[in-house]
Write a protein that holds these residues in place. Structure first.
Motif, short mmCIF file in Angstrom:
data_model
loop_
_atom_site.label_atom_id
_atom_site.label_comp_id
_atom_site.label_asym_id
_atom_site.label_seq_id
_atom_site.Cartn_x
_atom_site.Cartn_y
_atom_site.Cartn_z
N TYR A 1 -2.89 -9.32 3.25
CA TYR A 1 -3.03 -10.33 2.58
C TYR A 1 -3.37 -11.92 2.73
N ASN B 1 -2.62 4.67 0.80
CA ASN B 1 -1.98 3.38 0.34
C ASN B 1 -1.06 3.58 -0.58
N GLU C 1 -0.05 0.84 10.31
CA GLU C 1 -0.18 0.57 8.72
C GLU C 1 -1.10 -0.92 9.39
N ARG D 1 -1.91 -3.91 6.51
CA ARG D 1 -1.07 -5.13 5.71
C ARG D 1 -2.01 -6.10 4.36
N ASP E 1 1.55 -1.04 -1.62
CA ASP E 1 0.52 -1.61 -0.49
C ASP E 1 0.77 -1.95 0.81
N TYR E 2 1.33 -0.50 1.67
CA TYR E 2 1.18 -0.51 3.35
C TYR E 2 0.13 0.38 3.39
#
Length: 293
Positions: free
Chosen positions: A260, A225, A256, A258, A228-229
């Motif tokens: 949400y 990490n 990658e 992410r 936050d990616y």
């Protein structure tokens, strides 16, 4: 089987409904305990309940003093059997998406790929439950580029929604000699920089997609990490001349993630409660990382 799933879901929702009551009771006990330790008077709103609550507090220890969470129940039986994953795509997948999902099938041990066809989400979830799958993974694309992945734990959730970026498959890499061979051994997992509560929740969702490996396996999967990616990397290593001469080769694919959204339910349940969702204003807070440092 359908009746059994309904019964299990009803039991799960009942346990969840008790969470709020348990947390409220825990807060009352905490206030009384804090007042006694600091030598302050008992809060006025708790004086009528003080005697009964103190009697309960005398019978508790550190293991059962805190409120129980249904989040713990979701993976309570995960260690009893290896995960079994149903892997599918959005409708009419392009050639790049199909190739990416074929490689994901080898990344996740015990994964089975299913052609989506005309099936709707609820039919996919029912298929997973009836065939004892532990997770369903659905991969989306936009104009031939994989751009989203949904991980839904069966039978009661949770469901994590990830954006997918910078996807590079083994098929895209030109220098084949520099790549390692794709092993199907159970991998060791490395999770780097997930210190927050949300980070721990994300790790819990991802790690239960993989079975427990043997100590001597030479396959490694890394989730790192950064801001936050989450970078996914897949390696194998070889020891040619002892422990100090280790050769590390990337196997692929790489991408990658992410995060949400996390929902407390399966992906077919529109009414499922949202545990966490990224908000537009969160993107303006550049210095605030939600998953880690």
């Amino acid at each position: 089987m359908h009746r059994r799933n309904i019964r299990l879901r009803r039991e799960y929702l009942y346990r969840k409904s008790l969470e709020g009551k348990e947390r409220l009771l825990y807060e009352k006990k905490r206030k009384i305990k804090q007042a006694l330790e600091e030598g302050k008077p008992i809060p006025t709103e708790l004086r009528n309940e003080e005697a009964a609550l103190r009697k309960e507090m005398d019978l508790e220890d550190e293991n059962n003093a805190g409120p129980q969470s249904t989040i713990d129940d979701e993976y309570a039986h995960a260690a009893e059997k290896d995960p079994k994953i149903l892997l599918t795509t959005s409708r009419s997948p392009s050639a790049p998406l199909t190739q990416f999902v074929k490689e994901l099938k080898i990344v996740f041990p015990n994964a089975q790929r299913m052609n989506r066809g005309g099936q709707v989400i609820s039919e996919i979830i029912d298929t997973g439950k009836s065939h004892d799958f532990t997770d369903v993974i659905l991969v989306h694309e936009h104009r031939g580029v994989p751009d989203g992945i949904i991980i839904s734990h069966l039978p009661n959730g949770p469901t994590a929604y990830f954006g997918l970026l910078n996807v590079v498959t083994r098929h895209d890499i030109k220098d084949k000699k520099s790549m390692g061979t794709m092993s199907e051994a159970y991998p060791h997992l490395i999770f780097d920089n997930f210190p927050t509560k949300l980070g721990g929740r994300t790790v819990n969702i991802l790690k239960h997609l993989f079975p427990v490996p043997k100590p001597d396996t030479k396959r490694i999967i890394t989730f790192a990490n950064r801001s936050d990616y989450i970078s996914f990397r897949h390696h194998v290593y070889e020891k040619h001349g002892g422990p100090k001469s280790v050769e590390l080769k990337e196997v692929g694919p790489r991408f990658e993630l992410r995060l949400y959204q996390i929902k407390l339910g399966t992906m077919d349940q529109d009414e499922a409660q949202t545990e966490w969702v990224i908000r537009p204003y969160m993107n303006t807070s550049k210095k605030r990382n939600l998953l880690g440092d």
